[in-house]
Design a protein around this motif. Structure first.
Motif, PDB file in Angstrom:
ATOM      1  N   SER A  62       0.827  -1.219   0.000  1.00 47.59           N
ATOM      2  CA  SER A  62       0.000   0.000   0.000  1.00 47.59           C
ATOM      3  C   SER A  62       0.858   1.264   0.000  1.00 47.59           C
ATOM      4  O   SER A  62       0.431   2.320  -0.471  1.00 47.59           O
ATOM      5  CB  SER A  62      -0.937   0.000   1.210  1.00 47.59           C
ATOM      6  OG  SER A  62      -0.200   0.006   2.431  1.00 47.59           O
ATOM      7  N   LYS A  63       2.091   1.181   0.497  1.00 48.34           N
ATOM      8  CA  LYS A  63       2.968   2.351   0.572  1.00 48.34           C
ATOM      9  C   LYS A  63       3.430   2.821  -0.808  1.00 48.34           C
ATOM     10  O   LYS A  63       3.992   3.915  -0.949  1.00 48.34           O
ATOM     11  CB  LYS A  63       4.193   2.033   1.431  1.00 48.34           C
ATOM     12  CG  LYS A  63       5.046   0.889   0.920  1.00 48.34           C
ATOM     13  CD  LYS A  63       6.165   0.568   1.899  1.00 48.34           C
ATOM     14  CE  LYS A  63       6.994  -0.624   1.431  1.00 48.34           C
ATOM     15  NZ  LYS A  63       8.047  -0.983   2.405  1.00 48.34           N
ATOM     16  N   THR A  65       1.388   3.405  -3.274  1.00 50.34           N
ATOM     17  CA  THR A  65       0.334   4.206  -3.884  1.00 50.34           C
ATOM     18  C   THR A  65       0.863   5.626  -4.116  1.00 50.34           C
ATOM     19  O   THR A  65       1.412   6.246  -3.214  1.00 50.34           O
ATOM     20  CB  THR A  65      -0.915   4.255  -2.991  1.00 50.34           C
ATOM     21  OG1 THR A  65      -1.386   2.913  -2.787  1.00 50.34           O
ATOM     22  CG2 THR A  65      -2.018   5.088  -3.627  1.00 50.34           C
ATOM     23  N   GLY A  66       0.698   6.113  -5.336  1.00 48.10           N
ATOM     24  CA  GLY A  66       1.219   7.429  -5.692  1.00 48.10           C
ATOM     25  C   GLY A  66       2.606   7.379  -6.298  1.00 48.10           C
ATOM     26  O   GLY A  66       3.113   8.393  -6.773  1.00 48.10           O
ATOM     27  N   ASN A  67       3.221   6.195  -6.301  1.00 47.04           N
ATOM     28  CA  ASN A  67       4.559   6.020  -6.864  1.00 47.04           C
ATOM     29  C   ASN A  67       4.430   5.743  -8.365  1.00 47.04           C
ATOM     30  O   ASN A  67       3.994   4.671  -8.781  1.00 47.04           O
ATOM     31  CB  ASN A  67       5.263   4.864  -6.155  1.00 47.04           C
ATOM     32  CG  ASN A  67       6.730   4.765  -6.511  1.00 47.04           C
ATOM     33  OD1 ASN A  67       7.149   5.173  -7.579  1.00 47.04           O
ATOM     34  ND2 ASN A  67       7.506   4.192  -5.608  1.00 47.04           N
ATOM     35  N   GLN A  68       4.787   6.703  -9.202  1.00 51.37           N
ATOM     36  CA  GLN A  68       4.657   6.573 -10.646  1.00 51.37           C
ATOM     37  C   GLN A  68       5.832   5.773 -11.231  1.00 51.37           C
ATOM     38  O   GLN A  68       6.993   6.014 -10.887  1.00 51.37           O
ATOM     39  CB  GLN A  68       4.603   7.952 -11.296  1.00 51.37           C
ATOM     40  CG  GLN A  68       3.396   8.786 -10.898  1.00 51.37           C
ATOM     41  CD  GLN A  68       2.091   8.178 -11.372  1.00 51.37           C
ATOM     42  OE1 GLN A  68       1.981   7.732 -12.529  1.00 51.37           O
ATOM     43  NE2 GLN A  68       1.093   8.151 -10.485  1.00 51.37           N
ATOM     44  N   ASP A 107       0.433   4.451 -11.742  1.00 50.95           N
ATOM     45  CA  ASP A 107       0.627   4.402 -10.299  1.00 50.95           C
ATOM     46  C   ASP A 107       0.897   2.955  -9.894  1.00 50.95           C
ATOM     47  O   ASP A 107       0.027   2.093 -10.057  1.00 50.95           O
ATOM     48  CB  ASP A 107      -0.630   4.941  -9.612  1.00 50.95           C
ATOM     49  CG  ASP A 107      -0.495   5.044  -8.104  1.00 50.95           C
ATOM     50  OD1 ASP A 107       0.062   4.112  -7.494  1.00 50.95           O
ATOM     51  OD2 ASP A 107      -0.957   6.036  -7.527  1.00 50.95           O
ATOM     52  N   GLY A 109       1.121   1.559  -6.996  1.00 52.49           N
ATOM     53  CA  GLY A 109       0.209   1.080  -5.963  1.00 52.49           C
ATOM     54  C   GLY A 109      -1.121   0.640  -6.530  1.00 52.49           C
ATOM     55  O   GLY A 109      -1.674  -0.395  -6.131  1.00 52.49           O
ATOM     56  N   ARG A 110      -1.653   1.400  -7.487  1.00 54.52           N
ATOM     57  CA  ARG A 110      -2.934   1.034  -8.103  1.00 54.52           C
ATOM     58  C   ARG A 110      -2.795  -0.210  -8.971  1.00 54.52           C
ATOM     59  O   ARG A 110      -3.702  -1.051  -9.010  1.00 54.52           O
ATOM     60  CB  ARG A 110      -3.461   2.199  -8.935  1.00 54.52           C
ATOM     61  CG  ARG A 110      -3.935   3.403  -8.126  1.00 54.52           C
ATOM     62  CD  ARG A 110      -4.609   4.429  -9.021  1.00 54.52           C
ATOM     63  NE  ARG A 110      -5.805   3.872  -9.661  1.00 54.52           N
ATOM     64  CZ  ARG A 110      -6.543   4.522 -10.554  1.00 54.52           C
ATOM     65  NH1 ARG A 110      -6.203   5.756 -10.938  1.00 54.52           N
ATOM     66  NH2 ARG A 110      -7.619   3.958 -11.090  1.00 54.52           N
ATOM     67  N   GLU A 164      10.710  -1.156  -5.709  1.00 58.00           N
ATOM     68  CA  GLU A 164       9.516  -1.357  -6.522  1.00 58.00           C
ATOM     69  C   GLU A 164       9.499  -2.768  -7.127  1.00 58.00           C
ATOM     70  O   GLU A 164       8.463  -3.435  -7.161  1.00 58.00           O
ATOM     71  CB  GLU A 164       9.440  -0.302  -7.628  1.00 58.00           C
ATOM     72  CG  GLU A 164       9.141   1.102  -7.160  1.00 58.00           C
ATOM     73  CD  GLU A 164      10.371   1.826  -6.600  1.00 58.00           C
ATOM     74  OE1 GLU A 164      11.466   1.209  -6.546  1.00 58.00           O
ATOM     75  OE2 GLU A 164      10.233   3.002  -6.221  1.00 58.00           O
TER      76      GLU A 164
END
Length: 228
Positions: A62-63, A65-68, A107, A109-110, A164
């Motif tokens: 979940s951490k 999320t927002g990581n492109q 993203d 996370g998504r 990642e």
């Protein structure tokens, strides 16, 4: 000429009994299954009941999320690339298709969350939810996620985005592989089947010794002796 007829006949008797049990074991006498299939299914059900890691994996990734991220994935063929593109689009990622190569930006996370949602549905044996979502066979969906994540791990590694890449591998191994392998198997607790489990383990030990003693008595009956 038998050196010890009593031991020889006992050995032959044990071998005959061993073969009879073996034949019965491979007959479909256990709810239409042979003994091997029945026990294999039993232990698969029990192991599935203790291999549900998806909630923990969701928490761990979940951490991100927002990581492109941006990755290039080399799929087996154009059809697989097209099918895989729909998976990433469901996670809001941008995809560009060139023959069997798929370029993805989105993203992380998504993306991981979308794969985990599909893996969770498959773990619960709800394949219709997955196939209905993408328009093709549910096992193929999970395989395409798995293949895509394999390629993502390689590309992220080349970019030196090791954290990642580790998250991608975690989802691949702990969620996608387990859900694919356990699909359509009903989970069971070992506490509900402890009697069958204990009997099967006891039978395995006894049956192995049964064969060993049969050979031993036959050799002794023939007058053969082992020494050193």
């Amino acid at each position: 000429m038998a050196g010890k007829p009593k031991e020889l006949y006992l050995g032959f008797g044990l071998i005959i009994g061993f073969v009879i049990v073996l034949v019965l074991f491979f007959l479909p006498l256990y709810n239409g299954k042979n003994g091997l299939d029945y026990l294999d299914n039993l232990y698969n059900c029990i192991s599935k009941g203790s291999a549900y890691y998806i909630p923990k994996v969701k928490k761990d990734v979940s951490k991100f999320t927002g990581n492109q991220v941006g990755v290039t994935l080399k799929m087996a063929d154009r059809k697989q690339a097209e099918q895989t593109a729909s998976l990433f689009k469901s996670a809001g990622a941008e995809t560009v298709l060139a023959e069997s190569t798929l370029t993805v930006k989105g993203d992380l996370g998504r993306i991981l969350g979308a794969a985990l949602d599909d893996a969770d549905a498959m773990y619960r044996n709800d394949g219709k939810q997955v196939s209905g979502k993408y328009g093709y066979e549910e096992r193929r969906v999970l395989y395409n996620w798995w293949k895509a994540f394999q390629e993502m791990d390689k590309d992220l590694g080349k970019q030196k985005n090791f954290k990642e890449a580790k998250a991608v591998t975690l989802v691949q191994q702990k969620a996608l592989e387990a859900s694919y392998n356990y699909y359509q198997i009903e989970p069971q607790s070992i506490g509900d089947r402890w009697g069958t489990v204990i009997f099967s383990l006891f039978f395995y030990v006894v049956y192995t010794l049964w064969y060993g003693f049969a050979i031993l008595f036959m050799f002794e009956g023939w007058g053969l002796q082992l020494g050193h």
